[in-house]
Design a protein around this motif. Structure first.
Motif, mmCIF file in Angstrom:
data_model
loop_
_atom_site.group_PDB
_atom_site.id
_atom_site.type_symbol
_atom_site.label_atom_id
_atom_site.label_comp_id
_atom_site.label_asym_id
_atom_site.label_seq_id
_atom_site.Cartn_x
_atom_site.Cartn_y
_atom_site.Cartn_z
ATOM 1 N N LEU A 4 -6.373 -6.061 -0.469
ATOM 2 C CA LEU A 4 -5.135 -6.840 -0.609
ATOM 3 C C LEU A 4 -5.424 -8.333 -0.472
ATOM 4 N N ASN A 5 -6.251 -8.715 0.485
ATOM 5 C CA ASN A 5 -6.589 -10.126 0.675
ATOM 6 C C ASN A 5 -7.342 -10.681 -0.529
ATOM 7 N N VAL A 6 -8.259 -9.881 -1.071
ATOM 8 C CA VAL A 6 -9.035 -10.328 -2.241
ATOM 9 C C VAL A 6 -8.113 -10.590 -3.421
ATOM 10 N N VAL A 7 -7.222 -9.628 -3.694
ATOM 11 C CA VAL A 7 -6.333 -9.752 -4.861
ATOM 12 C C VAL A 7 -5.329 -10.877 -4.662
ATOM 13 N N LEU A 8 -4.676 -10.884 -3.505
ATOM 14 C CA LEU A 8 -3.571 -11.824 -3.290
ATOM 15 C C LEU A 8 -4.050 -13.272 -3.192
ATOM 16 N N GLN A 15 7.334 -6.480 -10.379
ATOM 17 C CA GLN A 15 6.288 -7.498 -10.227
ATOM 18 C C GLN A 15 5.357 -7.152 -9.060
ATOM 19 N N ILE A 16 5.934 -6.651 -7.983
ATOM 20 C CA ILE A 16 5.121 -6.276 -6.816
ATOM 21 C C ILE A 16 4.276 -5.041 -7.141
ATOM 22 N N GLU A 17 4.831 -4.144 -7.935
ATOM 23 C CA GLU A 17 4.072 -2.952 -8.343
ATOM 24 C C GLU A 17 2.846 -3.347 -9.158
ATOM 25 N N GLU A 18 2.977 -4.399 -9.979
ATOM 26 C CA GLU A 18 1.824 -4.879 -10.757
ATOM 27 C C GLU A 18 0.719 -5.393 -9.827
ATOM 28 N N ILE A 19 1.115 -6.090 -8.767
ATOM 29 C CA ILE A 19 0.112 -6.575 -7.799
ATOM 30 C C ILE A 19 -0.525 -5.382 -7.088
ATOM 31 N N ALA A 20 0.288 -4.376 -6.729
ATOM 32 C CA ALA A 20 -0.241 -3.191 -6.060
ATOM 33 C C ALA A 20 -1.264 -2.475 -6.951
ATOM 34 N N ASP A 21 -1.000 -2.452 -8.252
ATOM 35 C CA ASP A 21 -1.952 -1.827 -9.190
ATOM 36 C C ASP A 21 -3.287 -2.576 -9.198
ATOM 37 N N LYS A 22 -3.217 -3.904 -9.081
ATOM 38 C CA LYS A 22 -4.453 -4.697 -9.019
ATOM 39 C C LYS A 22 -5.229 -4.400 -7.741
ATOM 40 N N VAL A 23 -4.492 -4.203 -6.642
ATOM 41 C CA VAL A 23 -5.153 -3.868 -5.374
ATOM 42 C C VAL A 23 -5.830 -2.505 -5.496
ATOM 43 N N LYS A 24 -5.155 -1.560 -6.134
ATOM 44 C CA LYS A 24 -5.755 -0.226 -6.326
ATOM 45 C C LYS A 24 -7.022 -0.305 -7.188
ATOM 46 N N LYS A 25 -6.967 -1.155 -8.190
ATOM 47 C CA LYS A 25 -8.138 -1.325 -9.054
ATOM 48 C C LYS A 25 -9.322 -1.846 -8.240
#
Length: 636
Positions: free
Chosen positions: A265-269, A220-230
């Motif tokens: 990270l702030n934008v995504v989270l 689940q955390i990896e999915e969030i990390a992928d969004k941050v990379k995007k």
């Protein structure tokens, strides 16, 4: 020449037919026979019988193991993930072992209610001996777990007592395994202790029946990390973090690249996924469990900091945890050449990732602190802070079973991480003493306290004396009181155990699990609850009821009435007293029926009259209650 008996001729024909049948079987390929014997309609008993019929079928059943492997997979599908596909197994042996373990587990679970019905319903107290019995089997833990899950997943309305204790054993077994994993985790070098893994172990220990794993949380955390990379890719297509794969460990050297990661990270989270600090329900324990933080997208400073720090480190930003008083923070180094507190930015994960200078942090708590509070802490210190939060929530609880369980769980965790903390050892001993559970363990704890701090001899001596009295009392248990409706002093008792009721004033739904002909509570309770304002005051029957909201209450007869449309009561203790919900009422288990031997007859009569419109003829005895026994406990 003598004429043979007709029976001899019949037997001879049978032998010829069987030999002919066996010869035909010899002509069939083993693969075809295996395919036939793997039809879903055949169970393990059928296969056992078939394998005894002739040598050919015996060889097919036991030869390559395919038939018994199929039977194993049919009966215990959850266990398949534990077997490697390319390895060979003795599937008949596996089947026999799993079957034997299942039978022993069921016998153990069935015996608990008889042994502990009158005891305090505590996981540890009830299961200490039972756990030892299960361990003595020498069976793999996954066999034991699977049988307990099989019991729990059976018919929802039946075998409630069996399920009640199966759930407690499963809770206890899993907690023991998690505690072992936590101890192994703490033995690693500090640099190998992940804050995320520690948080997952804390989560699992407090919620051992949830299907949470480190792998699931990491995914689940990896999915969030992928969004941050995007998001990063849009701002900087050549950012170094975009070239890393899953699981890579690296640190960005360039401060500007780090700043871009923190911004993304702030934008995504906080903007896209809408994570936020839970200010409205701050003291809800769910805020501390990492799987709930991910599910509900809210938490408290420390749980959100673990999530934020894990994501940042995955993307190359080495944030550090800061044990700031009353408000957990992260720190981000701005100057690698200096260790001064003013060379760091402090990140408030609870406050949408806001960045603070050292002195600005003091505005969060409205008082000044020394430089020591700005230092980075280890993972074990972070876990102590996290568990300490849960401990404080347990102390703030309402004194019900849920808050006591949280207090016990958090004390177990705290003392696993810091086993020589006298303050919490004493609290654990007092808690167990207060609950009247595990007196032998209380003595062990007190002995440990005395060795660590002899100045505690006063408190220790008091608890030792009363704990020994408790142990002595347990050796001579008092027989439970038996109450009969037919007794003259019980003539005013209108209702019986198992009836689903509604409270006339409060409106809650409940089920009766006990009664007294008059109120037996203390005068203080009677005054507090304003019992004298009732038309009959305390001089009327009072009922012990399990309420839909999970509480146990003591209600006056004049405030209760049978429910117009009986429904199941979702109370965690229902299985302790009842074995089945039978559409209109609950069926008392054997132990409760021993305390109220006439109640099930009265309950059945009430149900027939009220819900089925049937009135027993005068003088005719009610229908026998054989159908209300726990005859389903042995169902597979």
């Amino acid at each position: 020449m003598a004429t043979p008996y007709a029976g001899d001729r019949t037997e001879g024909r049978n032998v010829v037919v069987f030999e002919s049948f066996e010869k035909q079987l010899d002509d069939l390929p083993a693969e075809l026979l295996e395919h036939i014997l793997c039809f879903p309609v055949l169970n393990h008993i059928d296969i056992s019988n078939v394998s005894c019929s002739c040598k050919r079928l015996h060889d097919v059943c036991h030869g390559r193991g395919k038939v018994w492997a199929h039977q194993y997979k049919l009966r215990w599908p959850r266990l398949q993930r534990l077997y490697r596909q390319n390895e060979s197994y003795d599937w008949l042996k596996e089947f026999k072992t799993r079957h034997m373990v299942g039978q022993q587990i069921r016998r153990t679970v069935e015996s608990i209610s008889k042994r502990f019905f009158t005891e305090v319903p505590c996981v540890g107290q009830v299961l200490g001996d039972s756990f030892a019995e299960i361990e003595s089997l020498g069976a793999p833990d996954h066999f034991c777990e699977d049988e307990l899950l099989t019991i729990l997943n059976s018919d929802q309305r039946r075998s409630l007592t069996l399920k009640y204790y199966a759930k407690k054993i499963l809770y206890f077994l899993r907690q023991q395994n998690i505690l072992r994993s936590l101890k192994m985790f703490l033995e690693r070098p500090p640099e190998q202790q992940s804050a995320l893994e520690g948080a997952v172990l804390v989560d699992l220990y407090c919620n051992p029946l949830t299907d949470v794993t480190l792998e699931i949380i990491s995914a689940q955390i990896e999915e969030i990390a992928d969004k941050v990379k995007k998001n990063l890719r849009v701002k900087n297509a050549t950012h170094p973090s975009l070239r890393t794969g899953q699981g890579d460990c690296f640190v960005l050297e360039d401060l500007e690249c780090q700043r871009q990661v923190i911004c993304a990270l702030n934008v995504v989270l906080y903007d896209q996924l809408q994570y936020k600090g839970n200010e409205r329900d701050y003291y809800n324990p769910l805020n501390s469990y990492i799987h709930q933080v991910l599910l509900r997208r809210t938490g408290i400073p420390i749980s959100l900091s673990v999530l934020y720090m894990t994501l940042a480190r995955k993307l190359g930003v080495p944030l550090e945890p800061v044990n700031f008083p009353n408000h957990f923070l992260l720190r981000w180094c701005q100057n690698q050449m200096s260790g001064d507190i003013f060379d760091y930015m402090y990140i408030d994960a609870f406050g949408n990732g806001k960045q603070l200078a050292a002195k600005e942090c003091e505005y969060l708590i409205r008082h000044q602190v020394t430089a020591d509070y700005y230092g980075a802490i280890s993972t074990s210190e972070l876990l102590l802070r996290m568990v300490g939060n849960l401990l404080n929530i347990g102390k703030r609880g309402e004194g019900n079973e849920k808050s006591y369980q949280l207090l016990r769980d958090s004390l177990d965790l705290y003392l696993t991480i810091n086993p020589d903390n006298v303050q919490y050892l004493l609290l654990q001993a007092r808690l167990y003493f207060h609950l009247g559970i595990w007196p032998e363990k209380v003595l062990d704890i007190l002995q440990h306290i005395q060795a660590l701090d002899p100045s505690q001899h006063g408190a220790v001596g008091y608890l030792v004396q009363h704990t020994l009295e408790h142990i002595q009392h347990k050796r001579h248990p008092v027989e439970p009181e038996v109450k009969r409706h037919s007794a003259p002093e019980h003539r005013d008792v209108q209702y019986s155990v198992g009836l689903v009721m509604k409270h006339k004033r409060s409106g809650y739904n409940c089920v009766v699990y006990g009664w007294d002909p008059k109120c037996t509570m203390s005068q203080e309770w009677i005054n507090t609850m304003r019992v004298h304002q009732l038309s009959k005051g305390p001089d009327q029957p009072f009922y012990n009821v399990l309420v839909q909201d999970g509480t146990c209450r003591y209600a006056a007869q004049e405030n209760l009435e049978p429910h117009s449309a009986p429904l199941e009561i979702a109370h965690p203790e229902v299985g302790r007293y009842f074995t089945e919900f039978s559409d209109t009422h609950y069926v008392a288990n054997e132990e409760l029926q021993m305390c109220y031997p006439e109640d099930m007859c009265k309950t059945h009569r009430t149900v027939e009259e009220r819900y089925h419109g049937l009135t027993p003829k005068s003088g005719q005895p009610p229908e026998p209650i054989a159908n209300f026994q726990d005859h389903d406990l042995l169902d597979p």
